[in-house]
Design a protein around this motif. Structure first.
Motif, PDB file in Angstrom:
ATOM      1  N   SER A  62       0.646  -1.061   0.064  1.00  0.00           N
ATOM      2  CA  SER A  62      -0.110  -0.130  -0.066  1.00  0.00           C
ATOM      3  C   SER A  62       0.848   1.218  -0.148  1.00  0.00           C
ATOM      4  CB  SER A  62      -1.002  -0.013   1.154  1.00  0.00           C
ATOM      5  OG  SER A  62      -0.078   0.139   2.531  1.00  0.00           O
ATOM      6  N   LEU A  63       2.242   1.049   0.311  1.00  0.00           N
ATOM      7  CA  LEU A  63       3.219   2.312   0.260  1.00  0.00           C
ATOM      8  C   LEU A  63       3.066   2.787  -1.119  1.00  0.00           C
ATOM      9  CD1 LEU A  63       5.427   1.296   3.240  1.00  0.00           C
ATOM     10  CD2 LEU A  63       3.355   2.790   3.201  1.00  0.00           C
ATOM     11  N   PRO A  64       3.544   3.971  -1.337  1.00  0.00           N
ATOM     12  CA  PRO A  64       4.019   4.468  -2.699  1.00  0.00           C
ATOM     13  C   PRO A  64       5.288   4.126  -3.035  1.00  0.00           C
ATOM     14  CG  PRO A  64       3.951   6.432  -1.256  1.00  0.00           C
ATOM     15  CD  PRO A  64       3.365   5.313  -0.477  1.00  0.00           C
ATOM     16  N   GLN A  65       5.689   4.056  -4.258  1.00  0.00           N
ATOM     17  CA  GLN A  65       7.006   3.558  -4.740  1.00  0.00           C
ATOM     18  C   GLN A  65       8.162   4.621  -4.152  1.00  0.00           C
ATOM     19  OE1 GLN A  65       8.046   0.883  -8.037  1.00  0.00           O
ATOM     20  NE2 GLN A  65       7.805   2.665  -9.235  1.00  0.00           N
ATOM     21  N   GLY A  66       9.417   4.236  -3.984  1.00  0.00           N
ATOM     22  CA  GLY A  66      10.366   5.038  -3.395  1.00  0.00           C
ATOM     23  C   GLY A  66      10.272   5.040  -1.755  1.00  0.00           C
ATOM     24  N   THR A  67       9.259   4.699  -0.978  1.00  0.00           N
ATOM     25  CA  THR A  67       9.092   4.669   0.473  1.00  0.00           C
ATOM     26  C   THR A  67      10.246   3.962   0.941  1.00  0.00           C
ATOM     27  OG1 THR A  67       6.648   5.195   0.300  1.00  0.00           O
ATOM     28  CG2 THR A  67       7.610   4.626   2.497  1.00  0.00           C
ATOM     29  N   GLU A  68      10.902   4.449   1.926  1.00  0.00           N
ATOM     30  CA  GLU A  68      11.678   3.569   2.585  1.00  0.00           C
ATOM     31  C   GLU A  68      11.002   2.541   3.444  1.00  0.00           C
ATOM     32  OE1 GLU A  68      14.945   3.683   2.742  1.00  0.00           O
ATOM     33  OE2 GLU A  68      15.269   5.407   1.585  1.00  0.00           O
ATOM     34  N   ILE A  69      11.323   1.205   3.406  1.00  0.00           N
ATOM     35  CA  ILE A  69      10.857   0.097   4.126  1.00  0.00           C
ATOM     36  C   ILE A  69      12.065  -0.776   4.595  1.00  0.00           C
ATOM     37  CG2 ILE A  69       8.804  -0.018   2.385  1.00  0.00           C
ATOM     38  CD1 ILE A  69      10.585  -2.450   1.201  1.00  0.00           C
ATOM     39  N   GLY A  70      12.918  -0.046   5.336  1.00  0.00           N
ATOM     40  CA  GLY A  70      13.844  -0.883   5.964  1.00  0.00           C
ATOM     41  C   GLY A  70      13.295  -1.062   7.395  1.00  0.00           C
TER      42      GLY A  70
END
Length: 330
Positions: A62-70
């Motif tokens: 659901s997060l937009p592209q380029g969002t940090e998911i560390g």
């Protein structure tokens, strides 16, 4: 405030077509018009993934592209801790939904890209199908079924005069998880360093240093049990002639945000960053060079020439001439 919601739900139940099930869940499906994410049942009902991993996968989709998911970025957004998030990410990576790929930039730096695929099995199937040889087009017949039904329908048997089609080569390497799964055996953590002799003076200095850390970093609030357990490790640093300011800077510098387990962080730094003992004066001294015996110069008693010999006498020419004269006289 709850009554309108309950009334609306009851009204929606009465409008459902057909008989309702006697037990189990009843779905009220309202089509989304904006702000929605499509999630496949292969993920929502995955038997090998935990509920936390499935929920984390839905959140990532659901997060937009380029969002940090560390791990730290997700821990700042979610209520779960870093350890639980790391385990869920390892599950998703082991089943092909998540992959960390390293890319070298033109300036020489190495960048780690996190790639998430919402349907990894379809991605591999498409890549395998892309390398299959093209067949001649068949004569027009009935409209073709969708791709999923074509894959499920049995193929017609090949004619007897044609050799069976060889399996298509695969142009991709099998997916190998870079992070071991949560069920993999873990190595036991290294023990806390211990001093050779825990004197009362060392213990007092180590306890005071640990108790004073919260003045320099408000996150490092330790209990008495934590200080009692970590004091021998600090005493080992002091025993190796490490200055207290150096120890304090090592323990308080560049703390993670947020810091959830101060004692565990200090235990890790005290164990991994332990300096070696200072070398002694004998260790710093230059090694002695081996002495080379030099044969001294002598002056020949016959011709006064210099030659090397451990004892005085004649040079080689004089000795040879003397030997020749004795042989001629004989």
């Amino acid at each position: 405030m709850d009554t309108p919601q309950n009334t609306a739900l009851t009204r929606a139940l009465t409008e459902l077509p057909g008989p309702l099930p006697v037990r189990g869940v009843i779905h009220i499906v309202i089509p989304h018009t904006d702000r929605f994410t499509v999630v496949g049942n292969h993920l929502a009902q995955h038997a090998g993934l935990s509920t936390t991993a499935v929920g984390l996968a839905v959140r990532i989709q659901s997060l937009p592209q380029g969002t940090e998911i560390g791990i730290k970025a997700l821990a700042a957004r979610l209520s779960e801790g870093e350890k639980l998030i790391a385990a869920a990410l390892r599950e998703l990576e082991a089943h092909g939904y998540l992959r960390r790929a390293r890319t070298r930039l033109p300036n020489g730096r190495i960048l780690t890209r996190t790639v998430f695929c919402n349907q990894p099995t379809a991605l591999l199937r498409n890549r395998v199908g892309a390398v299959r040889p093209q067949r001649p087009p068949a004569p027009p017949q009935a409209p073709a079924l969708p791709d999923v039904q074509q894959e499920q329908a049995p193929e017609a048997p090949a004619p007897q005069d044609q050799a069976p089609e060889a399996p298509a080569p695969q142009d991709h390497a099998p997916f190998v998880a870079l992070v071991p799964p949560p069920t993999a055996p873990r190595q036991p953590p290294p023990p806390l360093p211990q001093p050779r002799e825990l004197t009362a003076e060392l213990e007092r200095a180590a306890t005071a240093l640990l108790s004073d850390l919260r003045r320099h970093a408000h996150q490092l609030v330790l209990s008495e049990n934590d200080i009692r357990r970590l004091a021998p490790a600090v005493a080992a640093w002091l025993e190796r002639d490490t200055h207290p300011d150096t120890i304090r800077h090592t323990l308080t510098n560049d703390l993670p945000q947020p810091l959830r387990h101060p004692a565990k962080l200090l235990k890790h730094r005290l164990t991994v960053l332990l300096p070696p003992p200072l070398p002694g004066a004998d260790d710093l001294a230059a090694p002695a060079r081996p002495r080379i015996a030099v044969t001294p110069f002598q002056t020949c008693d016959g011709c006064e020439r210099a030659f090397r010999s451990p004892t005085p006498g004649h040079c080689r020419d004089c000795r040879n001439a003397h030997s020749t004269a004795q042989a001629a006289a004989a």
